[in-house]
Scaffold this motif. Structure first.
Motif, mmCIF file in Angstrom:
data_model
loop_
_atom_site.group_PDB
_atom_site.id
_atom_site.type_symbol
_atom_site.label_atom_id
_atom_site.label_comp_id
_atom_site.label_asym_id
_atom_site.label_seq_id
_atom_site.Cartn_x
_atom_site.Cartn_y
_atom_site.Cartn_z
ATOM 1 N N ASN A 96 0.804 -1.226 0.000
ATOM 2 C CA ASN A 96 0.000 0.000 0.000
ATOM 3 C C ASN A 96 0.835 1.273 0.000
ATOM 4 N N ALA A 97 2.149 1.158 -0.106
ATOM 5 C CA ALA A 97 3.013 2.341 -0.084
ATOM 6 C C ALA A 97 3.030 3.035 -1.441
ATOM 7 N N THR A 98 3.317 4.328 -1.410
ATOM 8 C CA THR A 98 3.537 5.089 -2.640
ATOM 9 C C THR A 98 5.037 5.204 -2.863
ATOM 10 N N VAL A 99 5.477 4.889 -4.070
ATOM 11 C CA VAL A 99 6.901 4.937 -4.399
ATOM 12 C C VAL A 99 7.106 5.842 -5.601
ATOM 13 N N ASN A 100 8.334 6.305 -5.749
ATOM 14 C CA ASN A 100 8.708 7.083 -6.923
ATOM 15 C C ASN A 100 9.471 6.168 -7.871
ATOM 16 N N VAL A 101 8.966 6.009 -9.080
ATOM 17 C CA VAL A 101 9.622 5.156 -10.071
ATOM 18 C C VAL A 101 10.242 6.044 -11.145
ATOM 19 N N THR A 102 11.458 5.704 -11.541
ATOM 20 C CA THR A 102 12.182 6.472 -12.555
ATOM 21 C C THR A 102 12.776 5.514 -13.572
ATOM 22 N N ILE A 103 12.619 5.846 -14.843
ATOM 23 C CA ILE A 103 13.234 5.079 -15.917
ATOM 24 C C ILE A 103 14.062 6.039 -16.764
ATOM 25 N N SER A 104 15.314 5.700 -16.979
ATOM 26 C CA SER A 104 16.194 6.538 -17.798
ATOM 27 C C SER A 104 16.805 5.671 -18.889
ATOM 28 N N ALA A 105 16.716 6.169 -20.129
ATOM 29 C CA ALA A 105 17.249 5.429 -21.272
ATOM 30 C C ALA A 105 17.537 6.394 -22.406
ATOM 31 N N ASN A 106 18.694 6.230 -23.020
ATOM 32 C CA ASN A 106 19.057 7.018 -24.196
ATOM 33 C C ASN A 106 18.981 8.528 -23.929
ATOM 34 N N GLY A 107 19.373 8.926 -22.717
ATOM 35 C CA GLY A 107 19.381 10.342 -22.360
ATOM 36 C C GLY A 107 18.033 10.902 -21.965
ATOM 37 N N ILE A 108 17.000 10.075 -21.913
ATOM 38 C CA ILE A 108 15.657 10.516 -21.538
ATOM 39 C C ILE A 108 15.318 9.946 -20.163
#
Length: 260
Positions: A96-108
């Motif tokens: 039930n937690a809120t998390v911050n998800v980040t995806i980085s690829a090809n400079g984006i």
């Protein structure tokens, strides 16, 4: 929930590959506890990632309840590097937690908040010819929450090899986020010190101060007037007594006038 980057050109067959949460390609911070340690010494695993008690790596899950003083209040984080067209995760019903998800690829770089109670997250349109970095940051809450990761799946070419979609590269150091603490005493003090004073209360206080000042001055001036009047009457009596004494002494010193 779905995140996406640039749309790639797909001209080949794809397949889904499940990545065990115990994979060496996944980095956990501050650290991860195995099921034996969690069972025998749970206090030592406070603030860390905790593996479930399962003999099958494919069905093993990993959980975290957020930062703790035992682990120096470091925010739990997960890092995973891969090369694939898409990535998906699923969470347990208990999450039930809120998390911050980040995806980085090809400079984006794409980042978003994810409420894990939704059950799943999908990242699509990734460039399979570049290394992507997927990051999860636990977000502390004022109420107890938990994040339970059930599975992690990537979409790769059907003829891909393990070395092509799971590169061995160094990960960035863990980011130590600000410590989040919530106690009943600090909350009550904070709310009482920052709460605005109502206008009616402020007005009443100002009126009370004005009335007090007026009454104080009135009583003070009255006391001064009474003392001045008392002093004036006393001086007047003293002057009358002196005048009467002088008159009597004058009468006593005069001789009677004799007439022939």
């Amino acid at each position: 929930m779905t995140l996406g980057l640039a749309q790639p050109t797909l001209s080949q067959e794809l397949r889904n590959l499940s990545i065990p949460v115990t994979s060496s390609q996944i980095t956990y911070t501050p650290f991860v506890c195995n099921a034996t340690t969690v069972s025998s010494n749970p206090q030592a695993c406070a603030g860390a990632w905790q593996l479930s008690n399962s003999t099958d790596p494919a069905s093993t899950t990993v959980s975290t309840f957020g930062p703790a003083s035992v682990s120096s209040n470091i925010i739990p984080q997960l890092f995973f590097q891969f090369s694939a067209f898409a990535l998906g995760i699923t969470t347990l019903p208990s999450s039930n937690a809120t998390v911050n998800v980040t995806i980085s690829a090809n400079g984006i770089v794409v980042s978003s908040l994810f409420n894990s109670s939704l059950g799943s997250l999908t990242v699509v349109n990734l460039p399979d010819n570049n290394v992507s970095l997927f990051t999860i940051n636990f977000i502390p809450s004022s109420t107890p929450t938990r994040f339970d990761l059930e599975s992690l799946i990537i979409t790769i070419p059907a003829d891909g090899t393990i070395t092509s979609f799971l590169p061995s590269q160094s990960l960035p150091p863990s980011i130590s986020l600000p410590t989040f603490t919530t106690t009943s005493s600090s909350t009550s003090v904070s709310s009482s010190s920052t709460a605005p004073v109502p206008a009616t209360h402020s007005n009443r206080r100002m009126i009370a101060q004005a009335v007090g000042l007026t009454v104080g001055l009135g009583l003070g001036l009255t006391a001064v007037a009474v003392l001045a009047f008392y002093y004036w009457r006393r001086r007047r009596r003293q002057r009358k007594l002196v005048s009467m004494q002088e008159t009597r002494s004058g009468w006593a010193g005069e001789r009677p006038t004799r007439y022939p």
